[in-house]
Design a protein around this motif. Structure first.
Motif, PDB file in Angstrom:
ATOM      1  N   HIS A 195       0.854  -1.176   0.000  1.00  0.00           N
ATOM      2  CA  HIS A 195       0.000   0.000   0.000  1.00  0.00           C
ATOM      3  C   HIS A 195       0.896   1.234   0.000  1.00  0.00           C
ATOM      4  CE1 HIS A 195       0.988  -0.477   4.246  1.00  0.00           C
ATOM      5  NE2 HIS A 195       0.660   0.793   4.440  1.00  0.00           N
ATOM      6  N   ARG A 196       0.350   2.347  -0.478  1.00  0.00           N
ATOM      7  CA  ARG A 196       1.138   3.580  -0.545  1.00  0.00           C
ATOM      8  C   ARG A 196       0.239   4.759  -0.201  1.00  0.00           C
ATOM      9  NH1 ARG A 196       2.488   3.229  -5.383  1.00  0.00           N
ATOM     10  NH2 ARG A 196       1.103   4.778  -6.334  1.00  0.00           N
ATOM     11  N   VAL A 197       0.607   5.479   0.857  1.00  0.00           N
ATOM     12  CA  VAL A 197      -0.149   6.658   1.294  1.00  0.00           C
ATOM     13  C   VAL A 197       0.410   7.892   0.609  1.00  0.00           C
ATOM     14  CG1 VAL A 197      -0.700   8.140   3.274  1.00  0.00           C
ATOM     15  CG2 VAL A 197      -0.724   5.634   3.526  1.00  0.00           C
ATOM     16  N   ASP A 198      -0.483   8.719   0.072  1.00  0.00           N
ATOM     17  CA  ASP A 198      -0.110  10.020  -0.492  1.00  0.00           C
ATOM     18  C   ASP A 198      -0.714  11.085   0.428  1.00  0.00           C
ATOM     19  OD1 ASP A 198       0.080  12.445  -1.881  1.00  0.00           O
ATOM     20  OD2 ASP A 198      -0.175  11.493  -3.837  1.00  0.00           O
ATOM     21  N   PRO A 199       0.062  11.606   1.385  1.00  0.00           N
ATOM     22  CA  PRO A 199      -0.516  12.538   2.365  1.00  0.00           C
ATOM     23  C   PRO A 199      -0.974  13.844   1.735  1.00  0.00           C
ATOM     24  CG  PRO A 199       1.865  12.384   2.633  1.00  0.00           C
ATOM     25  CD  PRO A 199       1.485  11.329   1.652  1.00  0.00           C
ATOM     26  N   ARG A 209      -3.206   3.944  -1.985  1.00  0.00           N
ATOM     27  CA  ARG A 209      -3.363   2.900  -2.995  1.00  0.00           C
ATOM     28  C   ARG A 209      -3.197   1.562  -2.295  1.00  0.00           C
ATOM     29  NH1 ARG A 209      -0.361  -0.549  -6.114  1.00  0.00           N
ATOM     30  NH2 ARG A 209      -1.231  -1.027  -8.182  1.00  0.00           N
ATOM     31  N   LEU A 210      -4.194   0.695  -2.442  1.00  0.00           N
ATOM     32  CA  LEU A 210      -4.224  -0.592  -1.756  1.00  0.00           C
ATOM     33  C   LEU A 210      -4.086  -1.720  -2.759  1.00  0.00           C
ATOM     34  CD1 LEU A 210      -7.423   0.100   0.398  1.00  0.00           C
ATOM     35  CD2 LEU A 210      -5.056   0.389   1.134  1.00  0.00           C
ATOM     36  N   GLU A 211      -3.134  -2.621  -2.536  1.00  0.00           N
ATOM     37  CA  GLU A 211      -3.107  -3.850  -3.312  1.00  0.00           C
ATOM     38  C   GLU A 211      -4.106  -4.834  -2.717  1.00  0.00           C
ATOM     39  OE1 GLU A 211       0.870  -5.309  -3.708  1.00  0.00           O
ATOM     40  OE2 GLU A 211       1.532  -3.585  -4.897  1.00  0.00           O
ATOM     41  N   ALA A 212      -4.414  -5.885  -3.479  1.00  0.00           N
ATOM     42  CA  ALA A 212      -5.572  -6.728  -3.171  1.00  0.00           C
ATOM     43  C   ALA A 212      -5.490  -7.435  -1.823  1.00  0.00           C
ATOM     44  CB  ALA A 212      -5.772  -7.757  -4.280  1.00  0.00           C
ATOM     45  N   GLY A 213      -4.271  -7.711  -1.332  1.00  0.00           N
ATOM     46  CA  GLY A 213      -4.161  -8.517  -0.125  1.00  0.00           C
ATOM     47  C   GLY A 213      -3.800  -7.786   1.145  1.00  0.00           C
ATOM     48  N   VAL A 214      -3.714  -6.452   1.103  1.00  0.00           N
ATOM     49  CA  VAL A 214      -3.270  -5.729   2.289  1.00  0.00           C
ATOM     50  C   VAL A 214      -4.354  -5.738   3.376  1.00  0.00           C
ATOM     51  CG1 VAL A 214      -4.078  -3.462   1.480  1.00  0.00           C
ATOM     52  CG2 VAL A 214      -2.179  -3.600   3.104  1.00  0.00           C
ATOM     53  N   LEU A 215      -3.924  -5.825   4.637  1.00  0.00           N
ATOM     54  CA  LEU A 215      -4.835  -5.791   5.773  1.00  0.00           C
ATOM     55  C   LEU A 215      -4.965  -4.368   6.299  1.00  0.00           C
ATOM     56  CD1 LEU A 215      -3.647  -8.962   7.748  1.00  0.00           C
ATOM     57  CD2 LEU A 215      -5.301  -8.809   5.869  1.00  0.00           C
ATOM     58  N   TRP A 216      -6.114  -4.081   6.908  1.00  0.00           N
ATOM     59  CA  TRP A 216      -6.360  -2.724   7.398  1.00  0.00           C
ATOM     60  C   TRP A 216      -5.331  -2.265   8.418  1.00  0.00           C
ATOM     61  CZ3 TRP A 216      -8.430   0.595   4.694  1.00  0.00           C
ATOM     62  CH2 TRP A 216      -9.670   0.479   4.074  1.00  0.00           C
ATOM     63  N   ARG A 217      -4.850  -3.173   9.265  1.00  0.00           N
ATOM     64  CA  ARG A 217      -3.951  -2.743  10.329  1.00  0.00           C
ATOM     65  C   ARG A 217      -2.678  -2.114   9.773  1.00  0.00           C
ATOM     66  NH1 ARG A 217      -3.318  -8.885  12.367  1.00  0.00           N
ATOM     67  NH2 ARG A 217      -2.011  -9.730  10.699  1.00  0.00           N
ATOM     68  N   ILE A 259      -3.747   1.420   8.564  1.00  0.00           N
ATOM     69  CA  ILE A 259      -4.011   2.300   9.710  1.00  0.00           C
ATOM     70  C   ILE A 259      -2.707   2.887  10.236  1.00  0.00           C
ATOM     71  CG2 ILE A 259      -4.809   2.339  12.107  1.00  0.00           C
ATOM     72  CD1 ILE A 259      -6.909   0.202  11.252  1.00  0.00           C
ATOM     73  N   ARG A 260      -1.699   2.034  10.401  1.00  0.00           N
ATOM     74  CA  ARG A 260      -0.419   2.504  10.931  1.00  0.00           C
ATOM     75  C   ARG A 260       0.242   3.517   9.995  1.00  0.00           C
ATOM     76  NH1 ARG A 260       0.352  -2.975  13.165  1.00  0.00           N
ATOM     77  NH2 ARG A 260       1.285  -3.665  11.209  1.00  0.00           N
ATOM     78  N   SER A 261       0.229   3.231   8.696  1.00  0.00           N
ATOM     79  CA  SER A 261       0.879   4.132   7.735  1.00  0.00           C
ATOM     80  C   SER A 261       0.167   5.473   7.659  1.00  0.00           C
ATOM     81  CB  SER A 261       0.919   3.480   6.350  1.00  0.00           C
ATOM     82  OG  SER A 261       1.720   2.323   6.356  1.00  0.00           O
ATOM     83  N   ALA A 262      -1.167   5.443   7.619  1.00  0.00           N
ATOM     84  CA  ALA A 262      -1.933   6.686   7.518  1.00  0.00           C
ATOM     85  C   ALA A 262      -1.773   7.534   8.776  1.00  0.00           C
ATOM     86  CB  ALA A 262      -3.403   6.369   7.271  1.00  0.00           C
ATOM     87  N   PHE A 304     -17.399  -9.070 -11.077  1.00  0.00           N
ATOM     88  CA  PHE A 304     -17.149  -8.487 -12.397  1.00  0.00           C
ATOM     89  C   PHE A 304     -15.694  -8.588 -12.827  1.00  0.00           C
ATOM     90  CE2 PHE A 304     -20.269  -6.323  -9.782  1.00  0.00           C
ATOM     91  CZ  PHE A 304     -21.423  -6.625 -10.487  1.00  0.00           C
ATOM     92  N   GLY A 305     -14.859  -9.183 -11.993  1.00  0.00           N
ATOM     93  CA  GLY A 305     -13.456  -9.333 -12.318  1.00  0.00           C
ATOM     94  C   GLY A 305     -12.627  -9.498 -11.067  1.00  0.00           C
ATOM     95  N   VAL A 306     -11.322  -9.615 -11.262  1.00  0.00           N
ATOM     96  CA  VAL A 306     -10.377  -9.727 -10.148  1.00  0.00           C
ATOM     97  C   VAL A 306      -9.775  -8.352  -9.891  1.00  0.00           C
ATOM     98  CG1 VAL A 306      -8.250 -10.792  -9.327  1.00  0.00           C
ATOM     99  CG2 VAL A 306      -9.840 -12.116 -10.734  1.00  0.00           C
ATOM    100  N   VAL A 307     -10.118  -7.755  -8.782  1.00  0.00           N
ATOM    101  CA  VAL A 307      -9.589  -6.437  -8.430  1.00  0.00           C
ATOM    102  C   VAL A 307      -8.161  -6.616  -7.914  1.00  0.00           C
ATOM    103  CG1 VAL A 307      -9.809  -4.470  -6.872  1.00  0.00           C
ATOM    104  CG2 VAL A 307     -11.846  -5.431  -7.967  1.00  0.00           C
ATOM    105  N   THR A 308      -7.220  -5.959  -8.568  1.00  0.00           N
ATOM    106  CA  THR A 308      -5.813  -6.073  -8.163  1.00  0.00           C
ATOM    107  C   THR A 308      -5.366  -4.915  -7.287  1.00  0.00           C
ATOM    108  OG1 THR A 308      -5.105  -4.986 -10.212  1.00  0.00           O
ATOM    109  CG2 THR A 308      -5.233  -7.404 -10.214  1.00  0.00           C
ATOM    110  N   SER A 309      -6.026  -3.761  -7.392  1.00  0.00           N
ATOM    111  CA  SER A 309      -5.706  -2.628  -6.517  1.00  0.00           C
ATOM    112  C   SER A 309      -6.811  -1.599  -6.621  1.00  0.00           C
ATOM    113  CB  SER A 309      -4.361  -1.982  -6.897  1.00  0.00           C
ATOM    114  OG  SER A 309      -4.478  -1.297  -8.132  1.00  0.00           O
ATOM    115  N   LEU A 310      -6.845  -0.716  -5.646  1.00  0.00           N
ATOM    116  CA  LEU A 310      -7.758   0.425  -5.724  1.00  0.00           C
ATOM    117  C   LEU A 310      -7.144   1.598  -4.981  1.00  0.00           C
ATOM    118  CD1 LEU A 310      -9.369   0.814  -2.780  1.00  0.00           C
ATOM    119  CD2 LEU A 310     -10.693  -1.103  -3.633  1.00  0.00           C
ATOM    120  N   GLU A 311      -7.623   2.784  -5.342  1.00  0.00           N
ATOM    121  CA  GLU A 311      -7.210   4.002  -4.661  1.00  0.00           C
ATOM    122  C   GLU A 311      -8.420   4.586  -3.969  1.00  0.00           C
ATOM    123  OE1 GLU A 311      -4.452   7.539  -6.056  1.00  0.00           O
ATOM    124  OE2 GLU A 311      -6.526   7.974  -6.628  1.00  0.00           O
ATOM    125  N   MET A 312      -8.240   4.981  -2.696  1.00  0.00           N
ATOM    126  CA  MET A 312      -9.360   5.559  -1.963  1.00  0.00           C
ATOM    127  C   MET A 312      -8.892   6.720  -1.091  1.00  0.00           C
ATOM    128  SD  MET A 312     -10.154   2.588   0.878  1.00  0.00           S
ATOM    129  CE  MET A 312     -11.706   3.365   1.318  1.00  0.00           C
TER     130      MET A 312
END
Length: 370
Positions: free
Chosen positions: A4-8, A14-22, A25-28, A102-110
């Motif tokens: 994952h990559r935080v843009d402050p 940006r989250l890859e498909a397998g990252v856990l929230w914890r 949370i720490r990075s943000a 609808f497909g295999v989500v590999t990443s998303l940005e939120m």
């Protein structure tokens, strides 16, 4: 695929498909930001978000899916596509709420929100106080601001070393609370609950957001459960009495019930529409029973009693992220997580992008016949 990559500067991640929230949370938190994670920080961020996502910040900020900016997805034809407000808009709408149909989500940005601390924790009330507390709670909760989220769970606590001493071997109600704002404002809102009865344990305090998982204290280990869920239109005197008879002290129920307060931003349309159902239901009910301990028949019967007894308050809508097990992958159950209009549109998107139903081992939305 757990990066994952935080843009402050943009307040995004940006989250890859397998990252856990914890991890997120720490990075943000290093930048005074927070994701719209759920109560359990050890679950997958992407799958949670694609199912809508109800967490401790949701009454203020809405569903996690409301804050997605773009999604990378491999569709059934093997193409990697970007879905956003500007391109593949049908996929963008459907994936935010329709999960992996609808497909295999590999990443998303939120988007992230500016939250670094939260006033939260739990009030644990003894069996003899639960009726009075619940009847007070059902009226108290109608006047709280969107910044305050709450839920409750009733259960017999095991006599084990990892359970706080005050709760060991006792039946108790866990009332979970979280408030966005000053600790002083939070304490003022919570004070009536503290006055109505004396808690066995009070863990509500000012917390760094990195400790948000301590509010619900969801069990981090896997287990075998049979679960069910539906939304409640409201919580009145008769509903509380029905819940107490089902799972309250002395009921010896094989299932437990958790009820979460909805409303606020969860009921309002987001800036970018998505497939998540917006309802006027005020509460989310989730029931669970442990399987594999010789009580499977009792667990299933317990769920049936919950559904029957609370039918007058059942809004007819389920929450997708709370649907688990083979029974709840049935398309007739899945469609209850959407409005009729949204479900019709989801079927059209499915038919266009996955007419052969390749992605079917899920909360399945089948393509149109033929």
């Amino acid at each position: 695929m757990d990066g994952h990559r935080v843009d402050p500067g943009r307040r995004t991640v940006r989250l890859e498909a397998g990252v856990l929230w914890r991890e997120v949370i720490r990075s943000a938190a290093r930048h005074g930001l927070a994701p719209l994670n759920g109560s359990a920080p050890f679950v997958g961020a992407v799958s949670y978000t694609l199912g809508g996502g109800i967490g401790v910040l949701s009454r203020r900020y809405g569903y996690a899916a409301d804050h997605v900016r773009s999604i990378e997805v491999v569709t059934a034809d093997g193409e990697l596509r970007t879905a956003s407000e500007a391109e593949n808009t049908d996929l963008f709408w459907a994936l935010r709420g329709g999960k992996g149909n609808f497909g295999v989500v590999t990443s998303l940005e939120m988007e992230l929100v500016e939250v670094s601390r939260i006033y939260g924790g739990g009030l644990f009330f003894p069996a003899e106080s639960i009726r009075e507390v619940l009847h007070f709670y059902r009226t108290w909760v109608t006047g709280v601001p969107d910044e305050l989220s709450s839920s409750f769970l009733m259960m017999p606590w095991p006599d084990l070393p990892e359970v706080p001493q005050e709760l060991r071997g006792r039946f108790a109600m866990h009332l979970r609370l979280s408030h966005l704002g000053s600790p002083q404002d939070g304490a003022r809102l919570v004070e009536p609950l503290r006055r109505i009865a004396t808690p066995l344990l009070d863990t509500v305090t000012d917390l760094p957001y990195t400790e948000v998982g301590t509010i619900h204290n969801d069990p981090p280990t896997p287990g075998s459960y049979h679960i069910d869920n539906f939304q409640l239109t409201h919580l009145d005197h008769d509903a509380v009495e029905a819940i107490l008879a089902l799972v309250g002290p002395g009921s010896n129920s094989a299932v437990g019930i958790e009820i979460r307060h909805l409303g606020g931003a969860l009921a309002r349309p987001p800036r970018l529409p998505n497939a998540v159902a917006r309802t006027t239901a005020q509460f989310q009910l989730y029931s669970a029973g442990v399987l594999g301990i010789g009580a499977d028949e009792a667990v299933h019967a317990g769920h049936d009693r919950v559904v029957q007894a609370l039918a007058p308050w059942n809004s007819g809508t389920r929450t997708l992220n709370f649907m688990a097990g083979v029974a709840h992958t049935d398309p007739q159950d899945v469609r209850q997580a959407f409005t009729p209009q949204a479900y019709e549109r989801l079927v059209a998107v499915k038919t266009a992008h996955d007419p052969g139903n390749m992605f079917r081992f899920n909360h399945n939305i089948p393509p149109a016949a033929g």
